[in-house]
Write an enzyme that holds these catalytic residues in place. Structure first.
Site, PDB file in Angstrom:
ATOM      1  N   GLU A 161      39.054  35.563  36.493  1.00  0.00           N
ATOM      2  CA  GLU A 161      38.846  34.390  37.360  1.00  0.00           C
ATOM      3  C   GLU A 161      40.147  33.535  37.761  1.00  0.00           C
ATOM      4  O   GLU A 161      40.456  33.157  38.977  1.00  0.00           O
ATOM      5  CB  GLU A 161      37.740  33.429  37.176  1.00  0.00           C
ATOM      6  N   GLY A 211      36.139  29.215  42.788  1.00  0.00           N
ATOM      7  CA  GLY A 211      35.453  30.405  42.367  1.00  0.00           C
ATOM      8  C   GLY A 211      34.163  30.053  43.030  1.00  0.00           C
ATOM      9  O   GLY A 211      33.391  28.898  42.831  1.00  0.00           O
ATOM     10  N   ARG A 265      35.874  49.099  27.743  1.00  0.00           N
ATOM     11  CA  ARG A 265      36.229  49.350  26.288  1.00  0.00           C
ATOM     12  C   ARG A 265      36.564  48.250  25.496  1.00  0.00           C
ATOM     13  O   ARG A 265      37.234  47.195  26.216  1.00  0.00           O
ATOM     14  CB  ARG A 265      37.168  50.447  26.368  1.00  0.00           C
ATOM     15  N   GLY A 269      39.517  36.545  53.763  1.00  0.00           N
ATOM     16  CA  GLY A 269      39.239  35.792  55.193  1.00  0.00           C
ATOM     17  C   GLY A 269      39.666  34.372  55.254  1.00  0.00           C
ATOM     18  O   GLY A 269      40.036  33.855  54.367  1.00  0.00           O
TER      19      GLY A 269
END
Length: 158
Positions: A64, A84, A93, A110
């Site tokens: 993030e 966010g 892994r 956008g």
């Protein structure tokens, strides 16, 4: 043609990440190319789970962080702020030593929302985690600031 809006200064980005989750986890922005933002995060006592491998939450925070910085760089920061809105991650892994390296690339940029893909690899280049992050683009000046300028939340922001 570049994806970024305006000049990109790595020292400025890392300075704005000081005294925040970014610096607490050791996250560094390392490179900006025409199409991706790159960073790294240590696999150490700050980022591992009790079993000694990279914590999935640390991977998500790293993803993030990279997506948010990429979104920040892709908008006119005097007019827009990104936050966010949604994130998902698939942990492929474990990583137990060294660094993980991430690259945020646009899926869609956008006017009101961005979608970024973040690929996190280990020092050997093997995929550790893949994430997709959606950012909302708010019509307020960016709230990303150096530590001494923090304290205000942009109108309409979180």
């Amino acid at each position: 043609m570049t994806l970024w809006h305006g000049a990109v200064d790595l020292a400025d980005l890392n300075g704005r990440g000081a005294q925040s989750l970014n610096s607490n986890l050791g996250i560094e922005i390392t490179e900006v190319t025409d199409t991706a933002l790159h960073g790294r995060m240590p696999v150490d006592g700050r980022t591992v789970q009790p079993a000694g491998v990279l914590h999935g939450g640390a991977s998500v925070a790293f993803a993030e962080t990279l997506a948010s910085w990429a979104g920040y760089l892709a908008v006119d920061r005097t007019r827009f702020h990104v936050v966010g809105q949604e994130i998902n991650a698939n942990h492929i892994r474990p990583a137990s030593t060294g660094w993980v390296h991430g690259a945020a690339s646009p899926v869609n940029v956008g006017r009101r929302a961005h979608v970024w893909e973040v690929r996190i690899t280990n020092d050997a280049g093997a995929l550790v985690c893949i994430s997709r992050c959606t950012l909302a683009v708010l019509e307020v000046p960016s709230g990303y600031a150096v530590p001494e300028e923090r304290g205000r939340v942009p109108e309409g922001g979180r």
